[in-house]
Design a protein around this motif. Structure first.
Motif, PDB file in Angstrom:
ATOM      1  N   CYS A  41     -19.815 -37.660  14.058  1.00 52.25           N
ATOM      2  CA  CYS A  41     -19.359 -38.175  13.197  1.00 52.25           C
ATOM      3  C   CYS A  41     -17.100 -38.752  12.870  1.00 52.25           C
ATOM      4  O   CYS A  41     -17.309 -40.013  12.224  1.00 52.25           O
ATOM      5  CB  CYS A  41     -19.390 -37.756  11.800  1.00 52.25           C
ATOM      6  SG  CYS A  41     -19.595 -39.022   9.700  1.00 52.25           S
ATOM      7  N   MET A  42     -17.011 -37.685  12.824  1.00 54.07           N
ATOM      8  CA  MET A  42     -15.175 -37.789  13.065  1.00 54.07           C
ATOM      9  C   MET A  42     -15.166 -38.638  13.270  1.00 54.07           C
ATOM     10  O   MET A  42     -13.507 -39.239  13.441  1.00 54.07           O
ATOM     11  CB  MET A  42     -14.871 -36.069  12.740  1.00 54.07           C
ATOM     12  CG  MET A  42     -15.015 -35.391  12.071  1.00 54.07           C
ATOM     13  SD  MET A  42     -14.643 -33.633  11.875  1.00 54.07           S
ATOM     14  CE  MET A  42     -12.620 -33.920  12.467  1.00 54.07           C
ATOM     15  N   LYS A  43     -15.616 -38.728  14.974  1.00 51.74           N
ATOM     16  CA  LYS A  43     -14.850 -39.985  16.424  1.00 51.74           C
ATOM     17  C   LYS A  43     -15.605 -41.322  15.571  1.00 51.74           C
ATOM     18  O   LYS A  43     -14.728 -42.150  15.689  1.00 51.74           O
ATOM     19  CB  LYS A  43     -16.246 -39.235  17.227  1.00 51.74           C
ATOM     20  CG  LYS A  43     -15.386 -38.096  17.463  1.00 51.74           C
ATOM     21  CD  LYS A  43     -16.096 -37.870  19.318  1.00 51.74           C
ATOM     22  CE  LYS A  43     -15.390 -36.754  19.935  1.00 51.74           C
ATOM     23  NZ  LYS A  43     -16.498 -36.563  21.426  1.00 51.74           N
ATOM     24  N   ARG A  44     -16.458 -41.299  14.768  1.00 51.13           N
ATOM     25  CA  ARG A  44     -16.517 -42.845  13.881  1.00 51.13           C
ATOM     26  C   ARG A  44     -15.918 -43.192  13.116  1.00 51.13           C
ATOM     27  O   ARG A  44     -15.543 -44.132  13.016  1.00 51.13           O
ATOM     28  CB  ARG A  44     -18.280 -42.813  13.752  1.00 51.13           C
ATOM     29  CG  ARG A  44     -19.361 -42.220  15.029  1.00 51.13           C
ATOM     30  CD  ARG A  44     -20.260 -43.589  14.056  1.00 51.13           C
ATOM     31  NE  ARG A  44     -20.945 -42.016  12.944  1.00 51.13           N
ATOM     32  CZ  ARG A  44     -21.507 -41.175  13.871  1.00 51.13           C
ATOM     33  NH1 ARG A  44     -22.307 -40.783  14.699  1.00 51.13           N
ATOM     34  NH2 ARG A  44     -22.098 -40.392  12.540  1.00 51.13           N
ATOM     35  N   ARG A  45     -15.366 -41.854  12.765  1.00 51.93           N
ATOM     36  CA  ARG A  45     -14.791 -42.484  11.146  1.00 51.93           C
ATOM     37  C   ARG A  45     -13.016 -43.200  11.884  1.00 51.93           C
ATOM     38  O   ARG A  45     -12.875 -43.959  10.969  1.00 51.93           O
ATOM     39  CB  ARG A  45     -14.207 -41.118  10.382  1.00 51.93           C
ATOM     40  CG  ARG A  45     -15.663 -40.772   9.909  1.00 51.93           C
ATOM     41  CD  ARG A  45     -15.919 -42.060   8.434  1.00 51.93           C
ATOM     42  NE  ARG A  45     -14.419 -41.946   7.646  1.00 51.93           N
ATOM     43  CZ  ARG A  45     -14.801 -41.862   6.117  1.00 51.93           C
ATOM     44  NH1 ARG A  45     -15.528 -40.398   6.459  1.00 51.93           N
ATOM     45  NH2 ARG A  45     -14.274 -41.758   5.497  1.00 51.93           N
ATOM     46  N   THR A  46     -13.281 -42.372  12.983  1.00 53.39           N
ATOM     47  CA  THR A  46     -11.247 -42.858  13.739  1.00 53.39           C
ATOM     48  C   THR A  46     -11.607 -44.292  13.880  1.00 53.39           C
ATOM     49  O   THR A  46     -10.241 -44.908  14.893  1.00 53.39           O
ATOM     50  CB  THR A  46     -11.181 -42.051  14.703  1.00 53.39           C
ATOM     51  OG1 THR A  46     -12.111 -41.974  16.067  1.00 53.39           O
ATOM     52  CG2 THR A  46     -11.002 -40.646  13.768  1.00 53.39           C
TER      53      THR A  46
END
Length: 467
Positions: A35-40
């Motif tokens: 999820c963190m990678k998608r937000r970036t």
């Protein structure tokens, strides 16, 4: 002793410094990590990546301005564009938009135009229009096109009716209700309540009927969209002369707020840049004490045409009411958010913020016919300008008034005329102070005469005895 996991390896096998930190094994939530990678990879929504481009011109007003100035940025009766779409308190006009659209369609069907043609025209401009908003718009393509057609045709129909290109129903509840019409004037100029002007222009060109050509202006042509818009806003207290309206016939602004703003800013001469200005000017009360006079400038109807010559600050008259206060607040917000435009209105607002400190300063400006107050008490006018200048980023060096600020400061801080003005203000501002000053002078003269005769008798005692 061997190094533990989590410690810094200071040397590698060759003895060279190694600054890699080894982190001990621990459990990582892989779903959270994904999820963190998608937000970036996601683009910001509330202030999108295109907000700094010159094409972006319709902004959400910063929250700090709203906290200071209240609801002056929010529409009262009509929503234009996506930011306030669907709000319950604006549904009354939303229903009438469909009636105005139906009236336009029935009039232009003789040209073979259908609703599909208007929607197709809006979809053609969709991507360009979306880039004008600082906030990512969540409407899908069909909803966005519907909004542009409905809102754009409503604005155009209102302009045509007020401009007498279309004969209205004399009992139309929108245009025959005075209080409602005055709110439309203000709502069409809210920064958050705008459609890109090129959308309005395209719908206007598409819906233009041949019979409109008979309504010719002084230039021998039918009025353009910009002229109709300025004619509509002339029903407010910011009345633009016909020659100004004609000059902006083919002007292509960012939106309606930018159009009316430009009729002032584009006709204002940039002042000569002087030496760097380090601070702003003092309020009216202090300027008058230093001998600076303030008077109405009769030769111009553009409130931005402020001048300073030989100790006289000349300012064109400006009416302060609900309309102009809303116009100024939204123009300042626009200039603060859109870095690709001048800061003329912000400069003028800063000038008045400097000149007005208390209600007494407003009273003098009213007495001098510089300010015509229909807004409220003098104290409320003072708070209006003080709030407009609060928390605004203002670069005086970039201001068209930079040399004026410098010249006023130089005059205020230097020369014998300042001391003489302070003396006059202190001792001759009222009959009582004048009488006190005259009495003091007479007493001083008599004291000097008495001192002279006492000294004379002391120096020449024999002459006095002989007499």
């Amino acid at each position: 002793m061997g190094k533990k996991l989590g410690e810094l390896n200071s040397e590698d096998k060759q003895g060279k410094p190694n600054h890699v930190i080894r982190i001990s094994d621990c459990d990582i939530n892989q779903e959270r990590l994904a999820c963190m990678k998608r937000r970036t990879l996601e683009s910001p929504r509330l202030l999108n990546n295109s907000s700094g481009r010159s094409s972006c011109s319709i902004f959400r007003v910063p929250q700090r301005f709203i906290e200071t100035n209240g609801r002056i940025y929010e529409p009262n009766v009509v929503s234009i564009g996506p930011y306030h779409r669907g709000k319950p308190q604006l549904q009354m006009i939303e229903e009438h938009k469909w009636r105005f659209l139906g009236s336009l369609l029935s009039r232009t069907e003789s040209k073979g135009l259908t609703l599909e043609d208007y929607v197709r025209d809006a979809k053609r401009l969709e991507q360009k229009a979306r880039e004008c908003y600082s906030e990512t718009i969540s409407l899908n393509s069909d909803e966005f096109a519907e909004m542009m057609v409905l809102d754009g045709c409503f604005i155009i129909e209102v302009f045509r009716i007020v401009g007498k290109l279309v004969t209205p129903d004399p009992d139309d509840p929108i245009l025959s209700t005075f209080w409602l019409f005055t709110f439309l004037l203000r709502d069409f100029l809210r920064l958050e309540n705008q459609l890109p002007f090129f959308v309005l222009q395209s719908l206007f060109d598409l819906s233009k009927m041949p019979e409109e050509e008979k309504y010719q202006t002084g230039g021998g042509h039918s009025p353009s969209l910009a002229m109709l818009a300025l004619g509509f806003f002339n029903h407010s207290t910011l009345d633009r002369p016909h020659e100004v309206i004609e000059r902006f016939r083919n002007y292509q602004p960012k939106h309606l707020l930018d159009l009316l703003r430009s009729t002032y800013t584009e006709l204002t001469q940039e002042e000569r840049k002087g030496k760097p200005v380090t601070h702003l000017i003092e309020p009216v009360t202090k300027l008058r004490r230093s001998g600076i006079k303030l008077k109405q400038r009769i030769s111009s109807d553009n409130f931005l045409d402020v001048s300073f010559r030989s100790g006289v600050l000349e300012m064109p008259a400006i009416t302060i009411d609900d309309f102009t206060s809303s116009f100024f607040a939204n123009c300042v917000a626009f200039e603060q958010c859109h870095r690709h435009c001048s800061n003329h209105i912000t400069s003028y607002a800063t000038l008045l913020d400097c000149l007005i400190n208390t209600y007494k300063d407003v009273e003098f400006l009213c007495d001098a016919k510089i300010v015509e107050n229909y807004f409220g008490t003098e104290g409320e006018v003072a708070r209006l300008w003080n709030n407009l200048g609060k928390d605004t980023a203002f670069d005086v060096e970039r201001s068209y008034l930079s040399s004026l600020f410098g010249e006023v400061n130089d005059y205020y801080c230097s020369g014998w005329h300042v001391q003489w003005a302070i003396f006059k203000h202190t001792y001759f501002s009222s009959p009582w102070s004048f009488l006190s000053a005259v009495s003091a002078v007479i007493l001083l003269v008599l004291t000097m005469i008495q001192t002279f005769y006492s000294a004379y008798q002391y120096i020449f005692p024999s002459k006095n005895k002989g007499n």
